[in-house]
Design a protein around this motif. Structure first.
Motif, PDB file in Angstrom:
ATOM      1  N   PRO A 393       0.604  -1.040  -0.037  1.00  0.00           N
ATOM      2  CA  PRO A 393       0.006   0.024   0.152  1.00  0.00           C
ATOM      3  C   PRO A 393       0.827   1.313  -0.032  1.00  0.00           C
ATOM      4  O   PRO A 393       2.019   1.401   0.574  1.00  0.00           O
ATOM      5  CB  PRO A 393      -0.741  -0.150   1.140  1.00  0.00           C
ATOM      6  CG  PRO A 393      -1.001  -1.682   1.610  1.00  0.00           C
ATOM      7  CD  PRO A 393       0.395  -2.190   0.934  1.00  0.00           C
ATOM      8  N   ILE A 394       0.415   2.266  -0.639  1.00  0.00           N
ATOM      9  CA  ILE A 394       1.019   3.465  -0.750  1.00  0.00           C
ATOM     10  C   ILE A 394      -0.151   4.486  -0.186  1.00  0.00           C
ATOM     11  O   ILE A 394      -1.111   4.522  -0.891  1.00  0.00           O
ATOM     12  CB  ILE A 394       1.864   3.981  -2.330  1.00  0.00           C
ATOM     13  CG1 ILE A 394       2.678   3.111  -2.615  1.00  0.00           C
ATOM     14  CG2 ILE A 394       1.947   5.344  -2.137  1.00  0.00           C
ATOM     15  CD1 ILE A 394       3.308   3.272  -4.018  1.00  0.00           C
ATOM     16  N   GLU A 395       0.278   5.054   0.608  1.00  0.00           N
ATOM     17  CA  GLU A 395      -1.051   5.833   1.446  1.00  0.00           C
ATOM     18  C   GLU A 395      -0.801   7.498   0.940  1.00  0.00           C
ATOM     19  O   GLU A 395       0.472   7.944   0.972  1.00  0.00           O
ATOM     20  CB  GLU A 395      -0.713   5.860   2.946  1.00  0.00           C
ATOM     21  CG  GLU A 395      -1.145   4.338   3.422  1.00  0.00           C
ATOM     22  CD  GLU A 395      -1.000   4.289   4.742  1.00  0.00           C
ATOM     23  OE1 GLU A 395      -0.294   5.252   5.529  1.00  0.00           O
ATOM     24  OE2 GLU A 395      -1.061   3.152   5.549  1.00  0.00           O
ATOM     25  N   GLU A 396      -1.889   8.200   0.685  1.00  0.00           N
ATOM     26  CA  GLU A 396      -1.921   9.498   0.501  1.00  0.00           C
ATOM     27  C   GLU A 396      -2.042  10.160   1.951  1.00  0.00           C
ATOM     28  O   GLU A 396      -3.287  10.167   2.350  1.00  0.00           O
ATOM     29  CB  GLU A 396      -3.148   9.920  -0.220  1.00  0.00           C
ATOM     30  CG  GLU A 396      -2.822   9.438  -1.656  1.00  0.00           C
ATOM     31  CD  GLU A 396      -2.220  10.347  -2.239  1.00  0.00           C
ATOM     32  OE1 GLU A 396      -1.776  11.458  -2.303  1.00  0.00           O
ATOM     33  OE2 GLU A 396      -1.582  10.032  -3.822  1.00  0.00           O
ATOM     34  N   LYS A 397      -1.024  10.807   2.136  1.00  0.00           N
ATOM     35  CA  LYS A 397      -0.808  11.265   3.855  1.00  0.00           C
ATOM     36  C   LYS A 397      -0.892  12.808   3.597  1.00  0.00           C
ATOM     37  O   LYS A 397      -0.311  13.290   2.838  1.00  0.00           O
ATOM     38  CB  LYS A 397       0.378  10.745   4.367  1.00  0.00           C
ATOM     39  CG  LYS A 397       0.513   9.352   4.666  1.00  0.00           C
ATOM     40  CD  LYS A 397       1.690   8.862   5.537  1.00  0.00           C
ATOM     41  CE  LYS A 397       1.719   7.788   6.070  1.00  0.00           C
ATOM     42  NZ  LYS A 397       2.759   7.007   6.919  1.00  0.00           N
ATOM     43  N   PRO A 398      -1.656  13.407   4.716  1.00  0.00           N
ATOM     44  CA  PRO A 398      -1.760  14.746   4.632  1.00  0.00           C
ATOM     45  C   PRO A 398      -0.470  15.404   4.844  1.00  0.00           C
ATOM     46  O   PRO A 398       0.501  14.844   5.587  1.00  0.00           O
ATOM     47  CB  PRO A 398      -2.761  14.915   5.794  1.00  0.00           C
ATOM     48  CG  PRO A 398      -3.392  13.774   5.946  1.00  0.00           C
ATOM     49  CD  PRO A 398      -2.321  12.551   5.724  1.00  0.00           C
ATOM     50  N   VAL A 399      -0.089  16.366   4.153  1.00  0.00           N
ATOM     51  CA  VAL A 399       1.025  17.294   4.568  1.00  0.00           C
ATOM     52  C   VAL A 399       0.899  18.800   4.702  1.00  0.00           C
ATOM     53  O   VAL A 399      -0.044  19.200   4.303  1.00  0.00           O
ATOM     54  CB  VAL A 399       2.141  17.200   3.013  1.00  0.00           C
ATOM     55  CG1 VAL A 399       2.413  15.637   2.832  1.00  0.00           C
ATOM     56  CG2 VAL A 399       1.346  17.530   1.761  1.00  0.00           C
ATOM     57  N   GLU A 400       1.786  19.159   5.271  1.00  0.00           N
ATOM     58  CA  GLU A 400       1.672  20.684   5.371  1.00  0.00           C
ATOM     59  C   GLU A 400       1.574  21.657   4.222  1.00  0.00           C
ATOM     60  O   GLU A 400       2.001  21.685   3.339  1.00  0.00           O
ATOM     61  CB  GLU A 400       2.948  21.250   6.313  1.00  0.00           C
ATOM     62  CG  GLU A 400       2.919  22.537   6.718  1.00  0.00           C
ATOM     63  CD  GLU A 400       4.461  22.993   7.224  1.00  0.00           C
ATOM     64  OE1 GLU A 400       4.330  24.436   7.454  1.00  0.00           O
ATOM     65  OE2 GLU A 400       5.135  22.201   7.574  1.00  0.00           O
ATOM     66  N   LYS A 401       0.511  22.469   4.516  1.00  0.00           N
ATOM     67  CA  LYS A 401       0.091  23.558   3.317  1.00  0.00           C
ATOM     68  C   LYS A 401       0.950  24.757   3.836  1.00  0.00           C
ATOM     69  O   LYS A 401       1.115  25.306   4.532  1.00  0.00           O
ATOM     70  CB  LYS A 401      -1.120  24.040   3.579  1.00  0.00           C
ATOM     71  CG  LYS A 401      -1.760  24.965   2.255  1.00  0.00           C
ATOM     72  CD  LYS A 401      -3.216  25.235   2.415  1.00  0.00           C
ATOM     73  CE  LYS A 401      -3.574  26.261   1.566  1.00  0.00           C
ATOM     74  NZ  LYS A 401      -4.872  26.750   1.205  1.00  0.00           N
ATOM     75  N   GLY A 402       1.762  24.996   2.729  1.00  0.00           N
ATOM     76  CA  GLY A 402       2.698  26.362   2.796  1.00  0.00           C
ATOM     77  C   GLY A 402       1.964  27.610   2.749  1.00  0.00           C
ATOM     78  O   GLY A 402       0.811  27.819   2.557  1.00  0.00           O
ATOM     79  N   ALA A 403       2.552  28.895   3.000  1.00  0.00           N
ATOM     80  CA  ALA A 403       2.097  30.073   2.836  1.00  0.00           C
ATOM     81  C   ALA A 403       2.697  30.950   1.718  1.00  0.00           C
ATOM     82  O   ALA A 403       2.707  32.132   2.007  1.00  0.00           O
ATOM     83  CB  ALA A 403       2.218  30.683   4.394  1.00  0.00           C
ATOM     84  N   VAL A 404       3.551  30.509   0.882  1.00  0.00           N
ATOM     85  CA  VAL A 404       3.915  31.305  -0.344  1.00  0.00           C
ATOM     86  C   VAL A 404       2.929  31.906  -0.946  1.00  0.00           C
ATOM     87  O   VAL A 404       1.892  31.184  -1.454  1.00  0.00           O
ATOM     88  CB  VAL A 404       4.807  30.483  -0.988  1.00  0.00           C
ATOM     89  CG1 VAL A 404       5.565  31.411  -2.369  1.00  0.00           C
ATOM     90  CG2 VAL A 404       6.116  30.013  -0.276  1.00  0.00           C
ATOM     91  N   PRO A 405       2.659  33.248  -1.322  1.00  0.00           N
ATOM     92  CA  PRO A 405       1.758  34.065  -2.005  1.00  0.00           C
ATOM     93  C   PRO A 405       1.624  33.359  -3.429  1.00  0.00           C
ATOM     94  O   PRO A 405       2.617  33.150  -4.103  1.00  0.00           O
ATOM     95  CB  PRO A 405       2.256  35.677  -1.936  1.00  0.00           C
ATOM     96  CG  PRO A 405       3.099  35.774  -0.786  1.00  0.00           C
ATOM     97  CD  PRO A 405       3.820  34.276  -0.750  1.00  0.00           C
TER      98      PRO A 405
END
Length: 670
Positions: A393-405
């Protein structure tokens, strides 16, 4: 024997024009070429030769040879060395080529003008050389120097060597003579820039248009498959850059057979992943790495890089297929059969840097045709190569959302459950140097100027307090272009990795006139130190053995001698430091009993001076069983073959103040 084709350098020429010294010389040359080459008897069969870049179309880099083994590796001697200094207007120091050996002849690219050469595989004698002076077109190339190799085709009665010049022209040469092949393209040349586009379908400029290739093309049956590459770095002048593509040509005529465009057009699968019609105004997604082929399934496997740009994607919202995807295409038509995207909307220059390795494995009692893809992020993605489905299995894991405009972010990224990462990716304080409390304290203070986080931590805009996101397993981490090697008998894959190659991603607004992109990266990397020591703890470089039946590690060792700057650092006086390995890349070779790879960095070798070691490890245990001195570090990837009953190991070396050469080792005759 053959002789060298000589060209007059009184004035620069382009194309495939040849000036011979005099008419008499020409007649003499023709008379010699008309005769078959006198090559000494050699062992036959593919297992005794090295006919394609990865040893075979599965890219295993494996040969079941065993004359050289643990009992005698230390006795290896230099059989010959071929210096590349004169194959171009200046000396070469970055020879990344993998030579081929067929029928007692070694074929390779070399030199700063990327000459193709044929050498006697037993003596290193130059049989012929072909060189192109492409003038402005060559100077404008995004991928210069000697490249990573060439391809060979033969049908019994005729044979050809094919390679891509820095100016992105496909050259076909008679393998016996080095003369351009008649009937192929125009005078032995296909102009690969013709048909390459940007925007919504505009032809690029044939001289200055940005496209090239370092990789070797791939020959399968009677077709040759060629990828594409673009400028290295993170500051393209425009996000509306040249669009990537892969094409197949008839190996006899040079006729175009099919094209696969890595940025899909409207109506094609994947176009809807380019939001706001951003497919129109973005480029790259080249296939600059080596490709692999399964002839039985009739599939070619394409490792695709990310779109423009490497660390800012605000101009290309969406996941952006087929960026950073493995794509399987039909060998006859180029039509997509399946794809798997390893990185959604890439912002880290992870690309897919190496050839997929094709492996028949047994998982939970079931036999599978698998594909194992080494990556810069130190992750081995293992897929069913028939369907593209994950083996584990390859899981779609949540990742941090950045703040670059203006940036667009994927909320998840695919991370395999097996195997675990074979090198560091992401950065935590646990990765920092800890030889002494003082060094540890300084490392922690230094890290306060950077954003840290796990793999896929997003880039940041540089501020007065934070220089950028500190990353591992991105631009030059993990397994880069050398990729891995695979033993089809034991089902174990071996992969070298840089475990301490940092990259700082700090985005700034570019100065006017530099680029039309909103942000570009000036972070840099590679030289983060504490009292002259690497910021990160050892091992700096590793080789890992991974069982593809189970997804588990068999062993992992530090590869490469401890660098002089660490071994002799006064901050470590009185401490015993185990061998650290080296923070650079080096390809691996697998034989019947050994894993072989050279040091990628020069060090001071006791009683021998500055140089490097070509090392042999017991492939079952990882125990080092031998080493032989080289005057320069490994820069290419090693190959092995049998000739006249003797096994050879050949690789490219160079770097520092040692100019490049191919060097061949064999055992003493007695």
């Amino acid at each position: 024997m053959l002789t060298t084709i000589k060209t007059r350098r009184a004035r620069p020429r382009t194309g495939t024009q040849f000036d011979f010294i005099a008419a008499a010389g020409l007649l003499f040359l023709i008379s010699i070429i008309a005769q078959p080459p006198k090559i000494r008897a050699q062992s036959s069969g593919n297992n005794s030769e090295w006919p394609t870049y990865g040893a075979d179309l599965a890219s295993t880099r494996y040969r079941p040879l065993h004359q050289i083994d643990a009992s005698n590796f230390n006795k290896l001697e230099v059989a010959w060395a071929f210096k590349t200094d004169n194959l171009g207007p200046s000396k070469e120091f970055k020879l990344e080529g993998t030579p081929l050996m067929i029928g007692g002849v070694l074929y390779a690219t070399a030199g700063t003008r990327r000459a193709a050469v044929a050498l006697d595989a037993g003596t290193g004698e130059l049989l012929w050389m072909h060189s192109e002076n492409e003038g402005e077109r060559g100077e404008e190339s995004p991928r210069k120097l000697s490249g990573r190799g060439l391809a060979y085709w033969g049908n019994g009665s005729e044979s050809r060597v094919l390679y891509v010049t820095p100016g992105y022209r496909l050259i076909a040469l008679d393998a016996k003579t080095g003369i351009p092949a008649t009937g192929f393209g125009k005078n032995g040349v296909v102009d690969l820039k013709e048909g390459v586009e940007f925007g919504t379908g505009q032809q690029i400029d044939l001289v200055k248009g940005e496209i090239g290739l370092h990789a070797a093309p791939v020959v399968v049956k009677d077709e040759i498959i060629v990828g594409s590459a673009f400028e290295e770095g993170n500051t393209p002048p425009t996000h509306n850059n040249t669009k990537g593509l892969v094409r197949a040509f008839d190996v006899r005529t040079g006729k175009l057979l099919w094209t696969f465009r890595t940025i899909p057009r409207p109506g094609e699968p994947g176009n809807d992943t380019w939001l706001d019609n951003s497919w129109e105004t973005n480029g790259n997604t080249g296939v600059w790495a080596q490709m692999s082929v399964d002839e039985e399934l009739g599939l070619a496997y394409l490792p695709v890089e990310l779109p423009t740009g490497d660390r800012y994607g605000g101009h290309r919202p969406g996941n952006g297929l087929f960026g950073e995807s493995l794509v399987a295409v039909d060998l006859k038509t180029g039509q997509r059969k399946w794809h798997y995207q390893l990185v959604h909307h890439g912002l880290w220059d992870m690309d897919i840097p190496a050839a997929p390795i094709l492996a028949d494995v047994t998982v939970n009692g079931r036999t599978l045709k698998a594909l194992a893809q080494p990556t810069k992020q130190g992750i081995l993605y293992v897929l069913d190569r028939v369907t593209g489905e994950p083996v584990w299995p390859i899981e779609e894991k949540p990742v941090e959302k950045g703040a670059v405009p203006g940036e667009w972010y994927s909320p998840t990224q695919p991370i395999p459950t097996k195997p675990k990462a074979f090198s560091r990716n992401g950065v935590s304080v646990d990765d920092f140097i800890d030889f002494t409390p003082e060094l540890r304290s300084e490392a922690l203070q230094l890290s306060e100027h950077y954003k840290l986080g796990p793999v896929f931590t997003p880039p940041i805009v540089r501020t007065a307090d934070q220089i950028g996101t500190l990353t591992l397993g991105t631009a030059h981490g993990g397994a880069d272009w050398p990729g891995g090697a695979y033993d089809p008998e034991t089902h174990i894959l071996y992969v070298q990795a840089c475990n301490a190659c940092p990259r700082v991603v700090g985005l700034v607004t570019p100065k006017p006139g530099v680029t039309d992109m909103n942000y570009w990266d000036i972070g840099g990397g590679g030289r983060l130190t504490v009292q002259g020591l690497p910021l990160f703890k050892p091992p700096y470089g590793t080789i890992t053995a991974i069982n593809l039946d189970t997804g588990e590690f068999v062993w992992q060792i530090a590869h490469g001698e401890t660098p002089d700057g660490v071994r002799n650092n006064p901050a470590l006086k009185g401490l015993t430091i185990p061998r650290t390995g080296q923070a650079d890349m080096a390809g691996t070779l697998v034989t019947k009993t050994l894993v072989i790879s050279g040091d990628p960095v020069a060090t001071t070798i006791a009683s021998l001076g500055r140089g490097a070691m070509l090392r042999a490890y017991d492939k079952a245990t990882g125990r080092e069983v031998g080493g032989v001195y080289m005057p320069g570090p490994q820069t290419g990837s090693p190959v092995t073959y049998m000739l006249n009953g003797r096994q050879y190991i050949v690789l490219g070396i160079g770097g520092g103040d040692f100019s490049s050469e191919y060097i061949a080792f064999r055992l003493p005759k007695d």
